[in-house]
Motif scaffolding. Structure first.
Motif, short mmCIF file in Angstrom:
data_model
loop_
_atom_site.label_atom_id
_atom_site.label_comp_id
_atom_site.label_asym_id
_atom_site.label_seq_id
_atom_site.Cartn_x
_atom_site.Cartn_y
_atom_site.Cartn_z
N ASN A 37 -12.20 -9.21 9.99
CA ASN A 37 -13.36 -9.64 9.21
C ASN A 37 -12.93 -10.33 7.92
N ALA A 38 -13.85 -11.13 7.37
CA ALA A 38 -13.53 -11.99 6.22
C ALA A 38 -13.15 -11.18 4.99
N GLU A 39 -13.82 -10.05 4.77
CA GLU A 39 -13.53 -9.23 3.60
C GLU A 39 -12.11 -8.68 3.65
N CYS A 40 -11.70 -8.23 4.83
CA CYS A 40 -10.34 -7.70 4.99
C CYS A 40 -9.31 -8.79 4.75
N SER A 62 -9.65 2.83 0.13
CA SER A 62 -9.47 1.39 0.36
C SER A 62 -8.71 1.10 1.64
N TRP A 63 -8.00 2.09 2.15
CA TRP A 63 -7.25 1.90 3.40
C TRP A 63 -8.16 1.47 4.54
N SER A 64 -9.38 2.01 4.57
CA SER A 64 -10.32 1.64 5.62
C SER A 64 -10.61 0.15 5.61
N TYR A 74 0.85 -1.20 0.00
CA TYR A 74 0.00 0.00 0.00
C TYR A 74 0.89 1.25 0.00
N ARG A 75 1.94 1.22 0.80
CA ARG A 75 2.84 2.38 0.89
C ARG A 75 3.54 2.64 -0.44
N LYS A 76 3.96 1.58 -1.13
CA LYS A 76 4.61 1.75 -2.44
C LYS A 76 3.67 2.45 -3.42
N VAL A 77 2.42 2.02 -3.41
CA VAL A 77 1.45 2.64 -4.31
C VAL A 77 1.21 4.09 -3.90
#
Length: 323
Positions: free
Chosen positions: A204-207, A195-197, A160-163
């Protein structure tokens, strides 16, 4: 009867054993890592007792029938943690027990003599070692505080940080950025920021599904020789090598080859063959070539079973009542 426990940050495996250390019953409980629970060690104590009670009740037993318990517990990192973990077992009514960090379990699971080094990369990462005399040390496992690199959460955060650094700060679309945006189905910079949230929700399953997708992407890019992914891999390998070298220097191993066991979902399930080859090659260069690297083939809870056996516990120079 005995109880063997592998207490993790997501789930905990409990085995009820007979006097011959054969499995009588199995129970899968929730998180035992105090760092991940709202009320810390108080929640660990409640979860531990509740799970042990389930095993006892459905087998017509009481806590007085338990001769001893051995547990590896995620997040048991300091002397203060040790006191809290001991109190949890006492509160559950178990007077004879061995509670240690779960990073030690792969060593005992893979080597009945219970010595060697474990590099564990799952949600987080740690390095644990036990020498033939039973002396032990655990390094890393404190996230940013100890500069950990190689766990699943670290990989997701670094990707995430690279992006962020390229797309947001520099307004540059590198190959990694383009692949990330495509894999995560992001339509704009605002989508990426938002998307960070979803990524930091934790349990949770989605995360978890998003985390797996990013981890898979990282290793895919690494196999394609992406330079940004390679830089992250180099950091992971450096952290592993330094941790293992420090652990070996701190303990007392003889002239024999020192077994190093690679464990945790990142190394045993997610990692590409290319990354594992790079890691093994780097490790072979440290400690004067005295390391023998093995992939773990057994469940960590089997290490807790081994630690219950009297000769192994004796090697730790520990008596149950003093733990």
């Amino acid at each position: 009867m005995y109880i063997a426990i592998d207490g993790g940050g997501t789930k905990t495996e409990y085995l009820l054993l007979d006097k011959h250390f054969q499995v009588v019953d199995h129970y899968l409980g929730g998180c035992l890592n105090h760092d991940l629970l709202g009320n810390g060690w108080a929640d660990v104590s409640l979860a531990l007792k509740a799970s042990i009670d389930v095993l006892l009740e459905r087998n017509g037993l009481t806590v007085s029938d338990i001769e001893a318990a051995a547990a590896g517990i995620s997040g048991l990192d300091t002397a203060g943690d040790q006191q809290q973990a001991d109190a949890c077992f006492s509160s559950a009514g178990i007077s004879r027990f061995l509670a240690i960090n779960d990073g030690y379990l792969p060593i005992a699971a893979e080597n009945p003599a219970a010595w060697g080094v474990s590099l564990n990369c799952g949600t987080g990462m740690c390095c644990a070692a036990i020498d033939p005399s039973g002396n032990r040390i655990k390094l890393a496992g404190m996230d940013e505080w100890s500069g950990d690199a190689g766990g699943g959460n670290w990989i997701v955060m670094q990707m995430y940080r690279k992006v962020y650094e390229n797309l947001i700060l520099k307004d540059v679309n590198t190959p990694l950025v383009m692949e990330y945006v495509k894999a995560m189905n992001l339509g704009s910079k605002v989508d990426f920021i938002n998307s960070w949230s979803d990524l930091k929700e934790g349990e949770n399953a989605e995360c978890k599904a998003l985390h797996r997708k990013i981890i898979w992407l990282f290793f895919e890019l690494l196999e394609r020789s992406n330079p940004e992914a390679q830089a992250l891999a180099d950091q992971m390998i450096k952290c592993a090598a330094y941790s293992i070298d420090a652990a070996v220097r701190e303990l007392h191993f003889s002239g024999e080859k020192i077994p190093v066991y690679l464990s945790g979902s990142i190394l045993t399930k997610a990692a590409s063959s290319g990354y594992l080859s790079m890691l093994k090659k780097a490790l072979s260069c440290i400690c004067q070539g005295k390391l023998e690297v093995h992939m773990c083939t057994k469940r960590p809870v089997e290490g807790a079973v081994q630690l219950l056996k009297f000769p192994v516990v004796e090697n730790f120079n520990l008596s149950y009542n003093s733990i």
